[in-house]
Design a protein around this motif. Structure first.
Motif, PDB file in Angstrom:
ATOM      1  N   ARG A   1       0.839  -1.208   0.000  1.00 29.33           N
ATOM      2  CA  ARG A   1       0.000   0.000   0.000  1.00 29.33           C
ATOM      3  C   ARG A   1       0.866   1.246   0.000  1.00 29.33           C
ATOM      4  N   TRP A   2       0.336   2.282  -0.633  1.00 24.08           N
ATOM      5  CA  TRP A   2       1.031   3.558  -0.627  1.00 24.08           C
ATOM      6  C   TRP A   2       0.920   4.207   0.741  1.00 24.08           C
ATOM      7  N   THR A   3       2.035   4.724   1.244  1.00 23.93           N
ATOM      8  CA  THR A   3       1.996   5.581   2.418  1.00 23.93           C
ATOM      9  C   THR A   3       2.242   7.034   2.020  1.00 23.93           C
ATOM     10  N   ASN A   4       2.908   7.237   0.904  1.00 25.53           N
ATOM     11  CA  ASN A   4       3.038   8.562   0.282  1.00 25.53           C
ATOM     12  C   ASN A   4       3.114   8.319  -1.220  1.00 25.53           C
ATOM     13  N   ARG A   5       1.958   8.312  -1.846  1.00 25.83           N
ATOM     14  CA  ARG A   5       1.858   7.936  -3.264  1.00 25.83           C
ATOM     15  C   ARG A   5       2.649   8.875  -4.158  1.00 25.83           C
ATOM     16  N   GLU A   6       2.533  10.158  -3.887  1.00 23.29           N
ATOM     17  CA  GLU A   6       3.221  11.143  -4.734  1.00 23.29           C
ATOM     18  C   GLU A   6       4.729  10.968  -4.692  1.00 23.29           C
ATOM     19  N   ASP A   7       5.233  10.572  -3.534  1.00 25.59           N
ATOM     20  CA  ASP A   7       6.677  10.415  -3.367  1.00 25.59           C
ATOM     21  C   ASP A   7       7.146   9.000  -3.680  1.00 25.59           C
ATOM     22  N   GLY A   8       6.215   8.090  -4.020  1.00 19.32           N
ATOM     23  CA  GLY A   8       6.608   6.722  -4.352  1.00 19.32           C
ATOM     24  C   GLY A   8       6.981   5.875  -3.166  1.00 19.32           C
ATOM     25  N   LEU A   9       6.459   6.227  -1.983  1.00 21.06           N
ATOM     26  CA  LEU A   9       6.774   5.496  -0.756  1.00 21.06           C
ATOM     27  C   LEU A   9       5.637   4.538  -0.433  1.00 21.06           C
ATOM     28  N   ALA A  10       5.968   3.258  -0.265  1.00 17.67           N
ATOM     29  CA  ALA A  10       4.963   2.230   0.014  1.00 17.67           C
ATOM     30  C   ALA A  10       5.415   1.360   1.173  1.00 17.67           C
ATOM     31  N   MET A  11       4.469   0.535   1.657  1.00 17.86           N
ATOM     32  CA  MET A  11       4.765  -0.407   2.742  1.00 17.86           C
ATOM     33  C   MET A  11       4.199  -1.769   2.378  1.00 17.86           C
ATOM     34  N   VAL A  12       4.943  -2.813   2.724  1.00 13.00           N
ATOM     35  CA  VAL A  12       4.507  -4.177   2.437  1.00 13.00           C
ATOM     36  C   VAL A  12       4.302  -4.942   3.743  1.00 13.00           C
ATOM     37  N   GLY A  13       3.320  -5.835   3.742  1.00 14.65           N
ATOM     38  CA  GLY A  13       3.063  -6.684   4.896  1.00 14.65           C
ATOM     39  C   GLY A  13       2.594  -8.055   4.435  1.00 14.65           C
ATOM     40  N   TYR A  14       2.614  -9.046   5.325  1.00  7.88           N
ATOM     41  CA  TYR A  14       2.288 -10.412   4.906  1.00  7.88           C
ATOM     42  C   TYR A  14       1.911 -11.239   6.112  1.00  7.88           C
ATOM     43  N   TRP A  15       1.185 -12.320   5.853  1.00  8.06           N
ATOM     44  CA  TRP A  15       0.972 -13.365   6.851  1.00  8.06           C
ATOM     45  C   TRP A  15       0.795 -14.690   6.132  1.00  8.06           C
ATOM     46  N   LEU A  16       1.082 -15.768   6.841  1.00  7.86           N
ATOM     47  CA  LEU A  16       0.933 -17.114   6.285  1.00  7.86           C
ATOM     48  C   LEU A  16       0.180 -17.996   7.258  1.00  7.86           C
ATOM     49  N   LEU A  17      -0.592 -18.933   6.716  1.00  6.89           N
ATOM     50  CA  LEU A  17      -1.221 -19.967   7.513  1.00  6.89           C
ATOM     51  C   LEU A  17      -0.174 -21.006   7.915  1.00  6.89           C
ATOM     52  N   ALA A  18      -0.485 -21.767   8.943  1.00  4.11           N
ATOM     53  CA  ALA A  18       0.492 -22.692   9.519  1.00  4.11           C
ATOM     54  C   ALA A  18       1.043 -23.676   8.499  1.00  4.11           C
ATOM     55  N   ALA A  19       0.177 -24.201   7.610  1.00  2.00           N
ATOM     56  CA  ALA A  19       0.606 -25.214   6.645  1.00  2.00           C
ATOM     57  C   ALA A  19       1.606 -24.671   5.636  1.00  2.00           C
ATOM     58  N   ALA A  20       1.693 -23.352   5.504  1.00  2.00           N
ATOM     59  CA  ALA A  20       2.574 -22.752   4.501  1.00  2.00           C
ATOM     60  C   ALA A  20       3.881 -22.235   5.092  1.00  2.00           C
ATOM     61  N   ARG A  21       4.008 -22.258   6.407  1.00  2.79           N
ATOM     62  CA  ARG A  21       5.189 -21.668   7.040  1.00  2.79           C
ATOM     63  C   ARG A  21       6.404 -22.584   6.919  1.00  2.79           C
ATOM     64  N   GLY A  22       7.574 -21.961   6.917  1.00  2.00           N
ATOM     65  CA  GLY A  22       8.815 -22.708   6.871  1.00  2.00           C
ATOM     66  C   GLY A  22       9.195 -23.211   5.500  1.00  2.00           C
ATOM     67  N   ARG A  23       8.529 -22.709   4.449  1.00  2.00           N
ATOM     68  CA  ARG A  23       8.785 -23.169   3.084  1.00  2.00           C
ATOM     69  C   ARG A  23       9.331 -22.059   2.179  1.00  2.00           C
ATOM     70  N   GLY A  24       9.614 -20.909   2.754  1.00  2.00           N
ATOM     71  CA  GLY A  24      10.143 -19.796   1.969  1.00  2.00           C
ATOM     72  C   GLY A  24       9.097 -19.047   1.175  1.00  2.00           C
ATOM     73  N   ILE A  25       7.820 -19.347   1.391  1.00  2.00           N
ATOM     74  CA  ILE A  25       6.763 -18.728   0.594  1.00  2.00           C
ATOM     75  C   ILE A  25       6.635 -17.238   0.890  1.00  2.00           C
TER      76      ILE A  25
END
Length: 227
Positions: free
Chosen positions: A126-150
């Motif tokens: 998501r953009w945190t300052n769209r005009e300046d090109g500044l964004a932030m990334v976030g993520y979560w994984l379910l238990a079955a997908a963890r530990g696999r580099g996804i």
């Protein structure tokens, strides 16, 4: 886990009794601000697909039950809580995702198994300052997908996509101090550690957490490649 095709313009051609060769004229590039729009896309990582979250997303067993189950996961609720604990809340979540895509300000991807379509997790930009090109990334994984580099692969792919298609200049990643798994993802995805933000984030009704700040610039080398 961390703290959340435009159709071509029709070309009008003039007709003339005799063909006329027009002089070539350079086309001015579009202003950078006009490029900073997230447009729905599916990112194919081979065994994993990143698909836009929204009300039309199809998942085995239904998107609402899958979303509600994810919100109830203890690790997700601990480090990256979001409201989807009942049908109404899950529908509101999907509506916000649709709005984010429609406005081009937030790109929320469901991480799904390419073979059977089941939900594995989430990564969002998501953009945190769209005009300046500044964004932030976030993520979560379910238990079955963890530990696999996804999480690392998905974060890397979405970061590259944001730079290539929406002219993101700097992408930040924050996670609570103590969330060691997320810190490893950030490092492996090429996000450099830049410091600790004190009492930076408050989970719903809880205490404020210190957070680590990581970031990648559009000019940084891809993970695993020399600078």
């Amino acid at each position: 886990m961390s703290s959340t095709e435009t159709p071509a313009q029709p070309v009008r051609q003039a007709q003339s009794a005799q063909p006329v060769q027009a002089a070539a004229r350079p086309t001015a590039p579009a202003p950078v601000g006009d490029q900073r729009t997230f447009r729905p896309a599916t990112l194919d990582l081979g065994d994993v697909l990143l698909r836009p979250w929204g009300r039309t997303l199809e998942l085995p067993g239904g998107v609402l039950p899958a979303l509600t189950a994810a919100a109830a996961d203890r690790e997700i609720a601990r480090w990256n809580p979001f409201r989807a604990d009942d049908r109404a809340a899950a529908e509101a979540y999907l509506e916000r995702c649709d709005t984010g895509w429609a406005e081009g300000g937030t790109a929320a991807f469901a991480v799904t198994d390419a073979a059977d379509g089941r939900l594995l997790g989430n990564v969002a930009l998501r953009w945190t300052n769209r005009e300046d090109g500044l964004a932030m990334v976030g993520y979560w994984l379910l238990a079955a997908a963890r530990g696999r580099g996804i999480a690392t692969r998905a974060t890397t792919a979405v970061t590259r996509w944001g730079v290539d298609t929406a002219a993101a200049r700097r992408i930040e990643l924050c996670h609570a101090v103590g969330n060691d798994a997320s810190c490893r993802v950030a490092t492996r995805a090429g996000f450099r550690y830049e410091g600790t933000l004190r009492a930076s984030y408050r989970y719903e009704g809880g205490e404020y957490f210190d957070e680590h700040l990581h970031a990648r610039l559009a000019t940084d080398p891809e993970p695993g490649r020399p600078g």
